[in-house]
Scaffold this motif. Structure first.
Motif, PDB file in Angstrom:
ATOM      1  N   ASP A 159     -34.428  -0.061   6.446  1.00  0.00           N
ATOM      2  CA  ASP A 159     -34.911   1.144   5.781  1.00  0.00           C
ATOM      3  C   ASP A 159     -36.249   0.877   5.085  1.00  0.00           C
ATOM      4  OD1 ASP A 159     -34.236   3.914   4.736  1.00  0.00           O
ATOM      5  OD2 ASP A 159     -34.575   2.830   2.863  1.00  0.00           O
ATOM      6  N   ALA A 160     -37.238   1.716   5.397  1.00  0.00           N
ATOM      7  CA  ALA A 160     -38.592   1.499   4.870  1.00  0.00           C
ATOM      8  C   ALA A 160     -38.610   1.585   3.348  1.00  0.00           C
ATOM      9  CB  ALA A 160     -39.543   2.520   5.478  1.00  0.00           C
ATOM     10  N   THR A 161     -37.829   2.504   2.771  1.00  0.00           N
ATOM     11  CA  THR A 161     -37.818   2.632   1.307  1.00  0.00           C
ATOM     12  C   THR A 161     -37.229   1.380   0.671  1.00  0.00           C
ATOM     13  OG1 THR A 161     -37.432   4.980   1.647  1.00  0.00           O
ATOM     14  CG2 THR A 161     -37.106   4.167  -0.577  1.00  0.00           C
ATOM     15  N   ALA A 162     -36.126   0.898   1.249  1.00  0.00           N
ATOM     16  CA  ALA A 162     -35.486  -0.318   0.708  1.00  0.00           C
ATOM     17  C   ALA A 162     -36.494  -1.469   0.692  1.00  0.00           C
ATOM     18  CB  ALA A 162     -34.270  -0.689   1.546  1.00  0.00           C
ATOM     19  N   MET A 163     -37.237  -1.616   1.772  1.00  0.00           N
ATOM     20  CA  MET A 163     -38.175  -2.737   1.866  1.00  0.00           C
ATOM     21  C   MET A 163     -39.359  -2.533   0.931  1.00  0.00           C
ATOM     22  SD  MET A 163     -36.486  -4.698   3.762  1.00  0.00           S
ATOM     23  CE  MET A 163     -37.453  -6.169   4.084  1.00  0.00           C
ATOM     24  N   SER A 164     -39.868  -1.294   0.839  1.00  0.00           N
ATOM     25  CA  SER A 164     -41.067  -1.123   0.027  1.00  0.00           C
ATOM     26  C   SER A 164     -40.742  -1.208  -1.465  1.00  0.00           C
ATOM     27  CB  SER A 164     -41.823   0.157   0.397  1.00  0.00           C
ATOM     28  OG  SER A 164     -41.184   1.260  -0.152  1.00  0.00           O
ATOM     29  N   LEU A 165     -39.551  -0.740  -1.887  1.00  0.00           N
ATOM     30  CA  LEU A 165     -39.192  -0.898  -3.302  1.00  0.00           C
ATOM     31  C   LEU A 165     -39.049  -2.383  -3.646  1.00  0.00           C
ATOM     32  CD1 LEU A 165     -36.534   1.943  -3.825  1.00  0.00           C
ATOM     33  CD2 LEU A 165     -38.842   1.827  -4.786  1.00  0.00           C
ATOM     34  N   THR A 166     -38.508  -3.128  -2.720  1.00  0.00           N
ATOM     35  CA  THR A 166     -38.325  -4.568  -2.960  1.00  0.00           C
ATOM     36  C   THR A 166     -39.681  -5.269  -3.008  1.00  0.00           C
ATOM     37  OG1 THR A 166     -36.298  -4.340  -1.686  1.00  0.00           O
ATOM     38  CG2 THR A 166     -36.981  -6.576  -2.208  1.00  0.00           C
ATOM     39  N   ARG A 167     -40.548  -4.858  -2.122  1.00  0.00           N
ATOM     40  CA  ARG A 167     -41.915  -5.410  -2.130  1.00  0.00           C
ATOM     41  C   ARG A 167     -42.570  -5.165  -3.494  1.00  0.00           C
ATOM     42  NH1 ARG A 167     -47.020  -5.686   0.748  1.00  0.00           N
ATOM     43  NH2 ARG A 167     -48.503  -4.448  -0.415  1.00  0.00           N
ATOM     44  N   GLY A 168     -42.424  -3.911  -3.996  1.00  0.00           N
ATOM     45  CA  GLY A 168     -43.000  -3.561  -5.297  1.00  0.00           C
ATOM     46  C   GLY A 168     -42.454  -4.472  -6.385  1.00  0.00           C
ATOM     47  N   ALA A 169     -41.139  -4.714  -6.350  1.00  0.00           N
ATOM     48  CA  ALA A 169     -40.511  -5.544  -7.389  1.00  0.00           C
ATOM     49  C   ALA A 169     -40.984  -6.999  -7.269  1.00  0.00           C
ATOM     50  CB  ALA A 169     -38.996  -5.460  -7.265  1.00  0.00           C
ATOM     51  N   ASP A 176     -40.970 -15.362  -5.934  1.00  0.00           N
ATOM     52  CA  ASP A 176     -41.134 -16.209  -4.748  1.00  0.00           C
ATOM     53  C   ASP A 176     -40.511 -15.547  -3.524  1.00  0.00           C
ATOM     54  OD1 ASP A 176     -42.071 -18.887  -6.020  1.00  0.00           O
ATOM     55  OD2 ASP A 176     -40.403 -18.191  -7.258  1.00  0.00           O
ATOM     56  N   LEU A 177     -39.520 -14.690  -3.768  1.00  0.00           N
ATOM     57  CA  LEU A 177     -38.789 -14.087  -2.647  1.00  0.00           C
ATOM     58  C   LEU A 177     -38.090 -12.807  -3.098  1.00  0.00           C
ATOM     59  CD1 LEU A 177     -38.038 -15.052   0.344  1.00  0.00           C
ATOM     60  CD2 LEU A 177     -35.793 -15.610  -0.605  1.00  0.00           C
ATOM     61  N   GLY A 178     -38.014 -11.851  -2.202  1.00  0.00           N
ATOM     62  CA  GLY A 178     -37.183 -10.666  -2.423  1.00  0.00           C
ATOM     63  C   GLY A 178     -36.093 -10.666  -1.370  1.00  0.00           C
ATOM     64  N   GLY A 189     -32.461  -8.754   4.788  1.00  0.00           N
ATOM     65  CA  GLY A 189     -33.877  -8.881   5.111  1.00  0.00           C
ATOM     66  C   GLY A 189     -34.507  -9.537   3.897  1.00  0.00           C
ATOM     67  N   VAL A 190     -35.701 -10.052   4.018  1.00  0.00           N
ATOM     68  CA  VAL A 190     -36.352 -10.633   2.841  1.00  0.00           C
ATOM     69  C   VAL A 190     -37.795 -10.147   2.743  1.00  0.00           C
ATOM     70  CG1 VAL A 190     -34.909 -12.728   2.699  1.00  0.00           C
ATOM     71  CG2 VAL A 190     -36.989 -12.770   4.077  1.00  0.00           C
ATOM     72  N   VAL A 191     -38.375 -10.366   1.574  1.00  0.00           N
ATOM     73  CA  VAL A 191     -39.786 -10.053   1.341  1.00  0.00           C
ATOM     74  C   VAL A 191     -40.421 -11.348   0.842  1.00  0.00           C
ATOM     75  CG1 VAL A 191     -41.373  -8.733  -0.114  1.00  0.00           C
ATOM     76  CG2 VAL A 191     -39.311  -7.632   0.780  1.00  0.00           C
ATOM     77  N   ASP A 192     -41.534 -11.757   1.419  1.00  0.00           N
ATOM     78  CA  ASP A 192     -42.104 -13.031   0.984  1.00  0.00           C
ATOM     79  C   ASP A 192     -42.950 -12.840  -0.273  1.00  0.00           C
ATOM     80  OD1 ASP A 192     -44.643 -12.184   1.713  1.00  0.00           O
ATOM     81  OD2 ASP A 192     -44.842 -13.573   3.404  1.00  0.00           O
ATOM     82  N   GLY A 195     -45.472 -10.204  -0.510  1.00  0.00           N
ATOM     83  CA  GLY A 195     -45.030  -8.812  -0.385  1.00  0.00           C
ATOM     84  C   GLY A 195     -44.758  -8.381   1.052  1.00  0.00           C
ATOM     85  N   ALA A 196     -44.882  -9.293   2.005  1.00  0.00           N
ATOM     86  CA  ALA A 196     -44.645  -8.903   3.412  1.00  0.00           C
ATOM     87  C   ALA A 196     -43.149  -8.761   3.674  1.00  0.00           C
ATOM     88  CB  ALA A 196     -45.230  -9.954   4.351  1.00  0.00           C
ATOM     89  N   ALA A 197     -42.782  -7.628   4.307  1.00  0.00           N
ATOM     90  CA  ALA A 197     -41.381  -7.397   4.659  1.00  0.00           C
ATOM     91  C   ALA A 197     -41.015  -8.272   5.847  1.00  0.00           C
ATOM     92  CB  ALA A 197     -41.176  -5.933   5.016  1.00  0.00           C
ATOM     93  N   ILE A 198     -39.924  -9.013   5.719  1.00  0.00           N
ATOM     94  CA  ILE A 198     -39.456  -9.835   6.844  1.00  0.00           C
ATOM     95  C   ILE A 198     -38.089  -9.296   7.246  1.00  0.00           C
ATOM     96  CG2 ILE A 198     -38.932 -12.170   7.650  1.00  0.00           C
ATOM     97  CD1 ILE A 198     -40.883 -13.274   5.648  1.00  0.00           C
ATOM     98  N   ASN A 199     -38.105  -8.408   8.233  1.00  0.00           N
ATOM     99  CA  ASN A 199     -36.870  -7.868   8.802  1.00  0.00           C
ATOM    100  C   ASN A 199     -37.087  -7.758  10.313  1.00  0.00           C
ATOM    101  OD1 ASN A 199     -38.685  -5.756   8.818  1.00  0.00           O
ATOM    102  ND2 ASN A 199     -37.449  -4.365   7.598  1.00  0.00           N
ATOM    103  N   GLY A 200     -36.108  -7.234  11.032  1.00  0.00           N
ATOM    104  CA  GLY A 200     -36.253  -7.066  12.483  1.00  0.00           C
ATOM    105  C   GLY A 200     -36.656  -8.368  13.166  1.00  0.00           C
TER     106      GLY A 200
END
Ligand SMILES: O=P(O)(O)OC[C@H]1O[C@H](O)[C@H](O)[C@@H](O)[C@@H]1O
Length: 458
Positions: A159-169, A176-178, A189-192, A195-200
């Motif tokens: 979900d794009a919202t889930a990833m972008s809110l996590t990136r923001g946080a 170091d990691l979301g 999924g993780v965020v580095d 702030g890059a979303a690492i999913n898929g």
């Protein structure tokens, strides 16, 4: 409870022959629910579950009618087990042992900031019962309280919202990691740190990099929606990539079968974020995936490697565009499966009969028509989502425009059309070509709702 907490139960109680079951709706609305079953060999297949349901139904009828015994016998022993504490400790122990921190063994995450977004599912425990107990600062974590109405966003690492809110946080905290979990923590999924979303595909690439470091040459099984770039990524690190059917159980079962056939296969992942490892009983366990990533993150820091885990996938080549379009199968629901099969087979036939000049069927994966999956020795595949093909479109200069993956939906009466292009505009070109030369020319629009394709082409 995260479904893979069940594996703890299996680990601890397997000696006395206990299996386990979980009620979960995953990310679906709270009005829907389901059951998952586990034994020490991993999750049960749909065939196993059908068998259990049949036997339960027979017992129920027998009990109601008083015919055939109805399963009266010794009443089951009921025990209360604090499964979550045991599971969290199991995860903590793995991190401690594998990091083996030279100065603070029990708190290997001291000095690390990790933000968790549990999406109001049941992944909050990972924050206070795993990360914080290992010394991590989890300030800024999101949506940790379970709420089946999912008030903030769909709890899903796709979900794009889930990833972008996590990136923001992550960026706000300088973390170091979301970490993003789906509702029942079978996906993540993780965020580095950047702030890059690492999913898929990116998550599969990251896990492949880690697993190939531990098991050089291993096979990685994914669903056939994965990109060519991912195949190149795995192969460039000495691994092999098996493309298989959509549906996480199909992907995992393929890995189980390959291992049984003597093909070393340590990682099975779907592009949806479901992932299983041989070392973790072939369970799709989102928390375990994150544990592996966290261990790698700490090891990299200890080794003085800059850039965090995101740097491990820097050379992953991604498609210029990715699009998913759906075509509903119209008419009576009872005919939907047959009609969808017909439509997907028609795509293959059109290419084979040279009616779709420029299109070439892919020759790897069970989605191929030539030899079947390159590694496939399974003559009895699960009859779920079996009808799918993958094909590439080449332009007049023999340059590949992109790839299309066409299949029946696992759940609903529709056909999913995944497109990936190698250059901007490629998806539109492919959709236009398919619309004019296949969907309209074949008359499939008589029972397929092609409006999404038409809209996309405009
Ligand atoms: O066929 P679809 O509707 O796209 O759904 C496909 C998905 O179905 C389920 O959610 C499975 O758990 C996934 O493994 C699969 O990828």
């Amino acid at each position: 409870m995260p479904c893979n907490a069940c594996v703890s139960l299996v680990n601890y109680y397997v000696r006395i022959g206990v299996a386990c079951m979980q009620m979960t709706a995953s990310h679906l609305p709270y009005t829907r629910n389901g059951l998952k079953f586990f034994t020490k060999r991993g999750g049960l297949t749909s065939g196993d579950v059908e068998n259990i349901c049949d036997r339960a139904a027979h017992k129920y009828v027998a009990r109601k009618t008083g015919v055939g015994g109805g399963g009266r016998g010794t009443p089951p022993v009921v025990m209360r087990v604090d499964l979550m504490s045991a599971y969290a400790q199991h995860l903590r122990d793995i991190i401690k042992q594998r990091v083996a921190h030279p100065t603070h063994y029990d708190t290997p995450l001291r000095g690390f900031k990790v933000v968790v977004n549990a999406g109001n599912g049941c992944g909050g425990f990972f924050t206070w019962d795993v990360l914080e107990k290992l010394g991590a600062d989890t300030t800024g974590s999101l949506h940790l309280e379970p709420d089946g109405r999912f008030p903030n966003h769909i709890p899903n690492p796709e979900d794009a919202t889930a990833m972008s809110l996590t990136r923001g946080a992550v960026l706000a905290q300088g973390a170091d990691l979301g970490v993003v979990f789906d509702t029942d923590v079978d996906r993540s999924g993780v965020v580095d740190a950047g702030g890059a979303a690492i999913n898929g595909d990116r998550l599969i690439a990251l896990m492949s990099a880690i697993v190939l470091g531990e098991h050089p040459g291993t096979m990685v099984v994914t669903d056939a929606r994965a990109s060519d770039g991912l195949t190149r990524f795995v192969e460039s690190r000495g691994g092999r990539h098996c493309l298989y059917r959509v549906g996480y159980r199909n992907v995992i079962d393929k890995g189980v079968q390959l291992n049984a056939d003597g093909v070393e296969t340590h990682l099975m992942m779907e592009t949806t974020g479901h992932g299983a490892l041989k070392e973790n009983y072939f369970l799709d366990d989102g928390a375990y995936m994150v544990v592996k990533i966290i261990i790698e993150m700490v090891r990299m820091k200890l080794a003085g490697v800059e850039g965090g885990v995101g740097s491990l996938i820097r050379d992953l080549q991604e498609p210029a565009e990715s699009v998913l379009l759906r075509m509903d199968v119209m008419g009576e629901p009872k005919d939907a499966k047959e009609r969808a099969t017909h439509a997907v087979e028609a795509f293959k036939n059109y290419i084979q009969e040279d009616k779709l000049f420029g299109w070439v069927l892919d020759d790897c994966g069970d989605c191929s028509v030539a030899e079947g999956c390159l590694m496939d020795t399974n003559n009895d595949p699960i009859d779920v989502d079996a009808h799918m093909y993958r094909a590439k479109l080449y332009d007049e200069n023999q340059r590949a425009v992109g790839m299309v993956h066409i299949r029946q939906s696992v759940h609903n009466p529709n056909i999913a059309l995944n497109m990936q292009s190698y250059a901007p505009g490629g998806c539109k070109s492919m959709a236009k070509d398919l619309l004019e030369r296949f969907l309209l020319a074949s008359g499939l629009n008589g029972f397929l709702d092609i409006s999404q394709v038409e809209k996309f082409v405009q």
